[in-house]
Design a protein around this motif. Structure first.
Motif, PDB file in Angstrom:
ATOM      1  N   PRO A  53      -2.574   7.622 -14.482  1.00 31.91           N
ATOM      2  CA  PRO A  53      -3.727   7.485 -13.579  1.00 31.91           C
ATOM      3  C   PRO A  53      -4.445   6.157 -13.717  1.00 31.91           C
TER       4      PRO A  53
ATOM      5  N   ILE B 103     -10.900   4.547  -4.053  1.00 34.68           N
ATOM      6  CA  ILE B 103      -9.667   4.603  -3.279  1.00 34.68           C
ATOM      7  C   ILE B 103     -10.028   4.786  -1.817  1.00 34.68           C
TER       8      ILE B 103
ATOM      9  N   HIS C  81       4.345   5.705  -5.713  1.00 35.25           N
ATOM     10  CA  HIS C  81       4.500   5.744  -7.164  1.00 35.25           C
ATOM     11  C   HIS C  81       3.295   6.366  -7.882  1.00 35.25           C
ATOM     12  N   LYS C  82       2.338   6.844  -7.123  1.00 32.23           N
ATOM     13  CA  LYS C  82       1.116   7.409  -7.719  1.00 32.23           C
ATOM     14  C   LYS C  82       1.422   8.529  -8.707  1.00 32.23           C
TER      15      LYS C  82
ATOM     16  N   VAL D 222       2.481   1.637  -3.669  1.00 35.80           N
ATOM     17  CA  VAL D 222       1.624   2.141  -4.736  1.00 35.80           C
ATOM     18  C   VAL D 222       1.330   3.632  -4.551  1.00 35.80           C
ATOM     19  N   GLN D 223       1.231   4.092  -3.302  1.00 34.91           N
ATOM     20  CA  GLN D 223       0.984   5.516  -3.063  1.00 34.91           C
ATOM     21  C   GLN D 223       2.208   6.360  -3.420  1.00 34.91           C
TER      22      GLN D 223
ATOM     23  N   TYR E 237      -3.633  -0.806 -10.277  1.00 39.28           N
ATOM     24  CA  TYR E 237      -2.775  -1.349  -9.221  1.00 39.28           C
ATOM     25  C   TYR E 237      -3.468  -1.253  -7.865  1.00 39.28           C
ATOM     26  N   ASN E 238      -4.024  -0.084  -7.575  1.00 41.23           N
ATOM     27  CA  ASN E 238      -4.655   0.139  -6.276  1.00 41.23           C
ATOM     28  C   ASN E 238      -5.845  -0.784  -6.073  1.00 41.23           C
TER      29      ASN E 238
ATOM     30  N   ASN F   4       0.834  -1.216   0.000  1.00 43.73           N
ATOM     31  CA  ASN F   4       0.000   0.000   0.000  1.00 43.73           C
ATOM     32  C   ASN F   4       0.864   1.260   0.000  1.00 43.73           C
TER      33      ASN F   4
ATOM     34  N   PHE G 248      -2.403   3.481 -12.025  1.00 39.36           N
ATOM     35  CA  PHE G 248      -2.501   3.582 -10.570  1.00 39.36           C
ATOM     36  C   PHE G 248      -3.830   3.015 -10.075  1.00 39.36           C
ATOM     37  N   ILE G 249      -4.907   3.355 -10.770  1.00 35.92           N
ATOM     38  CA  ILE G 249      -6.234   2.856 -10.394  1.00 35.92           C
ATOM     39  C   ILE G 249      -6.259   1.333 -10.430  1.00 35.92           C
TER      40      ILE G 249
END
Length: 275
Positions: A21, A172, A15-16, A12-13, A27-28, A9, A24-25
Motif C-alpha cells: 500500500p 487518490i 498493479h495496485k 499503477v491501478q 507511485y500514485n 495511470n 502504491f501511494i
C-alpha cells in the motif's frame, strides 16, 4: 494510440493489488503530481517518449531542487512501467535502458540526542499523542506502523507487541483516503518485540480510558475502530497526517528543535546506544 499519461495511470491501478500500500501511494502521488504536471502539456503518446525526453525530465526536476534520491524513485517507476509496456507488446524497446540512473545521495538523518528525547517525552506527557511519540522513540517504528497498532497485537501475558499492520493516508483522484493493510513494508518489518514496562503501563491505562470513553459517549462513540490503539476520545482512528501536524506543533510550542515525526525512528538508535 494510447497517451503516455493514460498508460501510466492504468499501469499503477493494475498493479495496485500486487504492491505494498505504501508503495502504491508513493507511485500514485508521483504520477498524479510532478509527472502529470510535466508531461500533460506535451501530450505525448506512449511510443513518443524517448530516452531524451526522460533525461530532460530528470534534469528538470533536479534543477527544481528535488534530491537525486527522489529522481531515483521516478527512474524506478518509469523503468517498471516501460518494462511492462514492452512485455505487453506496446513498445519494442524500453527507453529507460538508455537513461542514466542518478547516483544515490548519502542520507544523514536528523535525530534527537538522549537528552532531547527525554525532554520531548516530558513536555508531551499530557498530550493526547504522547503514546505515539513514546512508542516511536522506544521502538523506532514507522508512522504507518504506529497508526496501525491494534489491541490484538499486544500480549500483556507474555509482554510482547507485534508489528504486522499499517495505516497510511494518501490522496487518490483528489480524495483523501486511509489505506489499512495487514502487511508492512518488508518481510523483516513483521516482527514481535518485547513490551517495555513503561509502554505496557501506558497501554493498560489507555485501554481503561478508552473503555470509559465508550461508556460516556454511548452511541456517539465509534465502534468501527474498536480494535485500534490510536483513536481519539470518540473512538475515531487518528489520521497519519494529523499525528505529524500535532507533533510539529508540540515541538514549536515547547521550543524544541524541529525534526520530522519520522526522525524519531532514527532517534531510537540514540536511546539504544545510551543503554
Amino acid at each position: 494510440e494510447m497517451l503516455f499519461l493514460d498508460y501510466l495511470n492504468e499501469w499503477v491501478q493494475v498493479h495496485k493489488a500486487s504492491i505494498q500500500p505504501a508503495t502504491f501511494i508513493s507511485y500514485n502521488r508521483m504520477i498524479t503530481g510532478r509527472i502529470t504536471q510535466y508531461f500533460e502539456p506535451l501530450g505525448l503518446k506512449l511510443c513518443e517518449v524517448t530516452p531524451q525526453v526522460l533525461d530532460e525530465f530528470q534534469e528538470k526536476i533536479l534543477l527544481e531542487g528535488y534530491t537525486t534520491n527522489t529522481v531515483i524513485h521516478y527512474h524506478a517507476i518509469f523503468g517498471k512501467a516501460f518494462k511492462d509496456a514492452v512485455r505487453k507488446d506496446y513498445l519494442e524497446t524500453n527507453p529507460m535502458l538508455k537513461v542514466d540512473r542518478p547516483k544515490k545521495n548519502s542520507f544523514r538523518p536528523n535525530f534527537y540526542s538522549k537528552d532531547e528525547v527525554q525532554q520531548l517525552l516530558e513536555v508531551s506527557q499530557d498530550a493526547p499523542l504522547h503514546l505515539c511519540i513514546l512508542i516511536t522513540a522506544y521502538y523506532g517504528l514507522r508512522r504507518s506502523e504506529v497508526m496501525g497498532l491494534r489491541w490484538d497485537a499486544v500480549d500483556f501475558v507474555h509482554n510482547t507487541i507485534c508489528i504486522r499492520h499499517t495505516v497510511t493516508g494518501c490522496t487518490i483522484d483528489g480524495q483523501y483516503q486511509i489505506i489499512a493493510a495487514d502487511t508492512t513494508k518488508t518481510r523483516s518489518s513483521r516482527r514481535t518485540l518485547p513490551l517495555v514496562p513503561t509502554v505496557r503501563e501506558m497501554l493498560l491505562r489507555l485501554k481503561e480510558q478508552q473503555e470509559q470513553n465508550r461508556k460516556i459517549c454511548g452511541q456517539s462513540y465509534s465502534r468501527e475502530f474498536a480494535d485500534y490503539i490510536c483513536v481519539n476520545k470518540l473512538g475515531e482512528r487518528i489520521r497519519p497526517a494529523y499525528l505529524s501536524s500535532c507533533f510539529s506543533k508540540a515541538l514549536e510550542q515547547n521550543h524544541l528543535r524541529h525534526i520530522r515525526f519520522h526522525d524519531l525512528r532514527h532517534s531510537c538508535a540514540t536511546l539504544l546506544l545510551a543503554h
